[in-house]
Scaffold this active site. Structure first.
Site, short mmCIF file in Angstrom:
data_model
loop_
_atom_site.label_atom_id
_atom_site.label_comp_id
_atom_site.label_asym_id
_atom_site.label_seq_id
_atom_site.Cartn_x
_atom_site.Cartn_y
_atom_site.Cartn_z
CE LYS A 255 40.98 20.31 -35.30
NZ LYS A 255 42.06 21.18 -34.86
N GLY B 143 49.78 14.46 -32.77
CA GLY B 143 50.04 15.62 -31.88
C GLY B 143 50.26 16.89 -32.66
N GLY C 284 47.64 19.09 -33.99
CA GLY C 284 46.58 20.12 -34.06
C GLY C 284 45.66 19.90 -35.25
CG LEU C 285 46.90 18.70 -38.55
CD1 LEU C 285 47.85 17.94 -39.47
CD2 LEU C 285 46.35 19.93 -39.25
N GLY D 57 43.71 11.92 -34.11
CA GLY D 57 43.19 10.93 -33.15
C GLY D 57 41.68 11.04 -33.04
CB SER E 287 39.69 12.23 -37.75
OG SER E 287 38.91 12.08 -38.90
CG ASP F 262 38.68 18.94 -31.89
OD1 ASP F 262 38.00 19.91 -31.52
OD2 ASP F 262 39.92 18.96 -31.99
O1 C5P Z 1 38.21 17.22 -25.54
P1 C5P Z 1 39.63 16.85 -25.71
O2 C5P Z 1 40.00 15.58 -25.01
O3 C5P Z 1 40.11 16.86 -27.13
O4 C5P Z 1 40.46 18.01 -24.98
C1 C5P Z 1 41.83 17.89 -24.69
C2 C5P Z 1 42.19 18.93 -23.66
O5 C5P Z 1 42.14 20.24 -24.22
C3 C5P Z 1 41.25 18.99 -22.48
O6 C5P Z 1 41.62 18.06 -21.48
C4 C5P Z 1 41.43 20.41 -22.01
O7 C5P Z 1 42.61 20.55 -21.26
C5 C5P Z 1 41.62 21.17 -23.31
N1 C5P Z 1 40.35 21.71 -23.84
C6 C5P Z 1 39.74 22.79 -23.20
N2 C5P Z 1 38.56 23.26 -23.69
C7 C5P Z 1 38.01 22.76 -24.80
C8 C5P Z 1 38.62 21.67 -25.47
C9 C5P Z 1 39.79 21.18 -24.97
O8 C5P Z 1 40.23 23.30 -22.19
N3 C5P Z 1 36.87 23.26 -25.24
#
Ligand code: C5P
Length: 319
Positions: A21, A108, A110-111, A114, A116, A148
């Site tokens: 994405k 790593g 930003g897409l 992991g 998906s 995500d």
């Molecule tokens: O949810 P996910 O594991 O992908 O998020 C990775 C990290 O990104 C979280 O541990 C947090 O530090 C940050 N994050 C956040 N707020 C969000 C999504 C992600 O602070 N809405």
């Protein structure tokens, strides 16, 4: 979701597509009680995807094999976390799977590569194991695993609110659009770092009340994305995390400068917490020409690049 027989390589082997994405809009609104950020986003699936095949094992073991050595295949891998969450929810210790991952989405980056893969695992194993878990329950599991992942299951173009896991359909975009995507293969950005740095710099100005969050969502819902797009009226791309990642990441500066020089690029931005950056084009042919004209420049800059169409669905059992 129905199984397309071409994906059942044999009666017990299933192939699932896990698309990447990009973030067309990523606005940080505030901090939530759970410590995550309250977000206001538009996410878009693109035609760059990992391929995952699943086959049943009889001993109840869940094993992951990946063609990319830089990815860990231990318990911290989101694919295994997703598989175990699904298995535990059914309390059936006999459910086992061998999972093969062909990694095409950079790691790593930003897409949501992991995320998906985890989404594909929930959908794929639900089919393979015939666990008949409803889409709503799968979405709940997805949200538990990562912000995500619900989007990665649904895909297409969506407003994503809350932590990113509250989806609303978005149907204003012309789906013939395409992107040129660039990434320095030697650079990755930590998402937790990007959010915590953003909070350090902007936390004082965060919105605190739901009514303020809702006002921003309304503005995004009402934004005019459907108008004819050209250089004078570009898509309203926005990524708040770019403000903290770009200044300390030369790979992002380099990528954005390259994209801004491409003929036919309507708008450009960083995706997620970076370092991938993308430029939007009116169609795939325009994006492809822009990329073909710049092969040597890309090599000199040390950037990997892809040309991808917008995709109208998320993980799927067919292309
Ligand atoms: O949810 P996910 O594991 O992908 O998020 C990775 C990290 O990104 C979280 O541990 C947090 O530090 C940050 N994050 C956040 N707020 C969000 C999504 C992600 O602070 N809405």
């Amino acid at each position: 979701m129905t199984v397309n027989m071409s994906n059942l390589i044999s009666s017990e082997l299933l192939r699932v597509i896990a698309p990447a994405k990009i973030n067309l809009h990523l606005e940080v609104l505030g901090l939530r009680q759970d410590g995550f950020h309250e977000l206001c986003m538009v996410m878009q699936s693109i035609d760059l995807f990992d391929e995952i095949t699943f086959s049943k094992t009889k001993n109840g073991k869940i094993e992951l094999i990946c063609d990319n050595q830089s990815l860990t295949t231990g318990d911290d891998n989101l694919i295994l976390k997703a598989a175990k969450l699904l298995k535990c929810s059914r309390r059936n210790k006999d459910l086992g799977a061998e999972i093969h991952l062909k990694k095409n989405i950079p790691i790593g980056a930003g897409l949501a590569g992991g995320s998906s893969d985890a989404a594909a695992t929930l959908v794929g194993l639900n089919e393979l194991w015939e666990t008949k878990i409803s889409e709503m329950e799968l979405q709940g599991m997805a949200a538990k695993l990562g912000s995500d992942i619900p989007f990665c299951i649904a895909g297409g173009t969506q407003f994503c609110f809350g932590r990113g896991d509250v989806l609303e359909p978005f149907d204003q975009l012309n789906d013939s659009m395409a992107v040129v995507l660039v990434k320095d293969p030697s650079v990755a950005v930590s998402t937790p770092w990007a959010y915590s740095r953003y909070k350090e710099l902007n936390g004082r100005n965060y919105f605190r009340f739901e009514e303020d969050f809702e006002k921003r969502r309304q503005l995004l819902r009402r934004a005019d994305w459907a108008n004819p797009i050209d250089l004078l009226n570009p898509l309203p791309l926005r990524n708040d995390l770019q403000e903290v990642v770009e200044p300390v990441t030369p790979a992002v500066q380099k990528g954005l400068k390259f994209l801004s020089s491409l003929n036919g690029a309507i708008s450009f931005s960083m995706s997620g917490s970076g370092p991938s950056c993308f430029a939007i084009f009116a169609n795939f042919a325009a994006a492809k020409i822009a990329l073909e004209q710049n092969h040597e420049k890309l090599e000199l800059l040390g950037l990997e690049a892809w040309c991808c169409s917008f995709r109208s669905k998320g993980v799927s059992l067919d292309l």
